[in-house]
Design an enzyme around this catalytic site. Structure first.
Site, PDB file in Angstrom:
ATOM      1  N   GLY A 123      -1.595  -9.363  11.059  1.00 35.99           N
ATOM      2  CA  GLY A 123      -1.159  -7.971  10.684  1.00 35.99           C
ATOM      3  C   GLY A 123      -2.083  -7.281   9.648  1.00 35.99           C
ATOM      4  O   GLY A 123      -2.591  -8.064   8.597  1.00 35.99           O
TER       5      GLY A 123
ATOM      6  N   GLN B 193      -4.787  -1.570   3.105  1.00 36.02           N
ATOM      7  CA  GLN B 193      -5.345  -2.726   2.738  1.00 36.02           C
ATOM      8  C   GLN B 193      -6.883  -2.493   2.831  1.00 36.02           C
ATOM      9  O   GLN B 193      -7.543  -3.539   2.415  1.00 36.02           O
ATOM     10  CB  GLN B 193      -4.927  -4.033   3.587  1.00 36.02           C
ATOM     11  CG  GLN B 193      -3.443  -4.345   3.187  1.00 36.02           C
ATOM     12  CD  GLN B 193      -3.007  -5.513   4.229  1.00 36.02           C
ATOM     13  OE1 GLN B 193      -2.639  -5.403   5.367  1.00 36.02           O
ATOM     14  NE2 GLN B 193      -3.138  -6.813   3.586  1.00 36.02           N
TER      15      GLN B 193
ATOM     16  N   CYS C 196      -0.618 -12.738   2.119  1.00 38.57           N
ATOM     17  CA  CYS C 196      -0.978 -11.311   2.354  1.00 38.57           C
ATOM     18  C   CYS C 196      -2.600 -11.470   2.255  1.00 38.57           C
ATOM     19  O   CYS C 196      -3.108 -11.940   1.297  1.00 38.57           O
ATOM     20  CB  CYS C 196      -0.424 -10.689   1.331  1.00 38.57           C
ATOM     21  SG  CYS C 196      -1.106  -8.741   1.424  1.00 38.57           S
ATOM     22  N   LEU C 197      -3.212 -10.657   3.193  1.00 38.53           N
ATOM     23  CA  LEU C 197      -4.780 -10.763   3.155  1.00 38.53           C
ATOM     24  C   LEU C 197      -5.271 -10.304   1.949  1.00 38.53           C
ATOM     25  O   LEU C 197      -6.175 -10.382   1.507  1.00 38.53           O
ATOM     26  CB  LEU C 197      -5.409 -10.004   4.275  1.00 38.53           C
ATOM     27  CG  LEU C 197      -5.204 -10.758   5.698  1.00 38.53           C
ATOM     28  CD1 LEU C 197      -5.524  -9.972   6.865  1.00 38.53           C
ATOM     29  CD2 LEU C 197      -5.700 -12.019   5.690  1.00 38.53           C
TER      30      LEU C 197
ATOM     31  N   HIS D 165       6.288  -6.103   6.738  1.00 39.31           N
ATOM     32  CA  HIS D 165       5.240  -6.516   6.163  1.00 39.31           C
ATOM     33  C   HIS D 165       4.311  -5.305   5.888  1.00 39.31           C
ATOM     34  O   HIS D 165       3.903  -4.651   4.850  1.00 39.31           O
ATOM     35  CB  HIS D 165       4.821  -7.821   5.993  1.00 39.31           C
ATOM     36  CG  HIS D 165       3.648  -8.012   5.172  1.00 39.31           C
ATOM     37  ND1 HIS D 165       3.742  -9.330   4.429  1.00 39.31           N
ATOM     38  CD2 HIS D 165       2.515  -7.477   4.905  1.00 39.31           C
ATOM     39  CE1 HIS D 165       2.543  -9.323   3.642  1.00 39.31           C
ATOM     40  NE2 HIS D 165       1.851  -8.299   3.946  1.00 39.31           N
ATOM     41  N   GLU D 166       3.847  -4.999   7.197  1.00 36.78           N
ATOM     42  CA  GLU D 166       2.876  -3.836   7.107  1.00 36.78           C
ATOM     43  C   GLU D 166       3.682  -2.405   6.687  1.00 36.78           C
ATOM     44  O   GLU D 166       2.767  -1.663   6.333  1.00 36.78           O
ATOM     45  CB  GLU D 166       2.230  -3.862   8.687  1.00 36.78           C
ATOM     46  CG  GLU D 166       1.601  -5.111   8.993  1.00 36.78           C
ATOM     47  CD  GLU D 166       0.735  -5.811   7.953  1.00 36.78           C
ATOM     48  OE1 GLU D 166       0.178  -5.175   7.283  1.00 36.78           O
ATOM     49  OE2 GLU D 166       0.671  -7.087   8.095  1.00 36.78           O
TER      50      GLU D 166
ATOM     51  N   HIS E 255       3.463  -2.154   3.155  1.00 43.21           N
ATOM     52  CA  HIS E 255       2.163  -1.833   2.772  1.00 43.21           C
ATOM     53  C   HIS E 255       1.883  -0.194   2.749  1.00 43.21           C
ATOM     54  O   HIS E 255       1.308   0.369   1.869  1.00 43.21           O
ATOM     55  CB  HIS E 255       1.029  -2.292   3.549  1.00 43.21           C
ATOM     56  CG  HIS E 255       0.520  -3.806   3.091  1.00 43.21           C
ATOM     57  ND1 HIS E 255       0.139  -4.036   1.803  1.00 43.21           N
ATOM     58  CD2 HIS E 255       0.453  -4.862   3.921  1.00 43.21           C
ATOM     59  CE1 HIS E 255      -0.294  -5.406   1.901  1.00 43.21           C
ATOM     60  NE2 HIS E 255       0.190  -5.919   3.082  1.00 43.21           N
TER      61      HIS E 255
END
Ligand code: ZN
Length: 183
Positions: free
Chosen positions: A49, A54, A91-92, A133-134, A137
């Protein structure tokens, strides 16, 4: 909006990760282009995701693929929550950090697809955690905000290192492997 060819994952400490994303209105071909670039970035970093903040884009757009196909969602919001689940999430934007996050088990998400059509998604398990999660963000919320006192102590040093690195370009790919779930 910046050139999509230059989309880079922003690291913890970058102010872009803490901004509230603006709703997408109206939808333009440029948004579709960004979504497809975001999907490429997500796959390139072995993520499941990715949210627009991000990559430094302050617009309410996310991509997700937890194995059941690629979702490109615009203005997504959770309209129903049911049950509980706890998953270890990475998380990226916070490579090397894994946090146990308690979230709703089953959710319903209302969004628009890349053609502007309203979509309703019912999600559970991994997809549910991923979408929550997204969507976090898009509100400037990160997994570290869910960390327990002891988890916070454990990751403190790592976060300081990341803050220093936040100004550098790109994410060290090897580091993103330390947590199996990268979002
Ligand atoms: Zn993330």
């Amino acid at each position: 909006m910046p050139e999509t060819a230059l989309l880079k994952i922003r690291l913890f400490g970058d102010a872009a990760l803490r901004r509230k994303a603006e709703p997408v209105k109206p939808l333009t071909p440029r948004h579709r282009e960004i979504l497809s670039q975001m999907a490429q970035v997500m796959y390139a970093h072995a993520g499941v995701g990715l949210a627009a903040p991000q990559v430094g884009i302050n617009q309410a757009m996310i991509v997700a693929d937890t194995g059941s196909g690629l979702y490109k969602l615009i203005n997504p919001r959770v309209i129903k929550r049911e049950g509980r689940q706890v998953l270890e999430e990475g998380c990226l934007s916070i490579p090397g950090v894994c946090i146990k996050v308690k979230r709703a088990g089953k959710i319903k998400v209302l969004a628009e697809d890349e053609l502007g059509k309203t979509v309703n998604i019912e999600a559970e398990d991994l997809l549910s955690a991923c979408l929550q999660h997204e969507i976090d963000h898009l509100k400037g919320k990160l997994i570290v905000d869910y960390a327990s006192f002891f988890e916070k102590l454990k990751i403190q040093k790592k976060l300081q290192e990341l803050k220093k690195k936040a100004k550098d370009e790109g994410v060290p790919r090897a580091e993103t492997k330390s947590c199996p779930l990268q979002l």
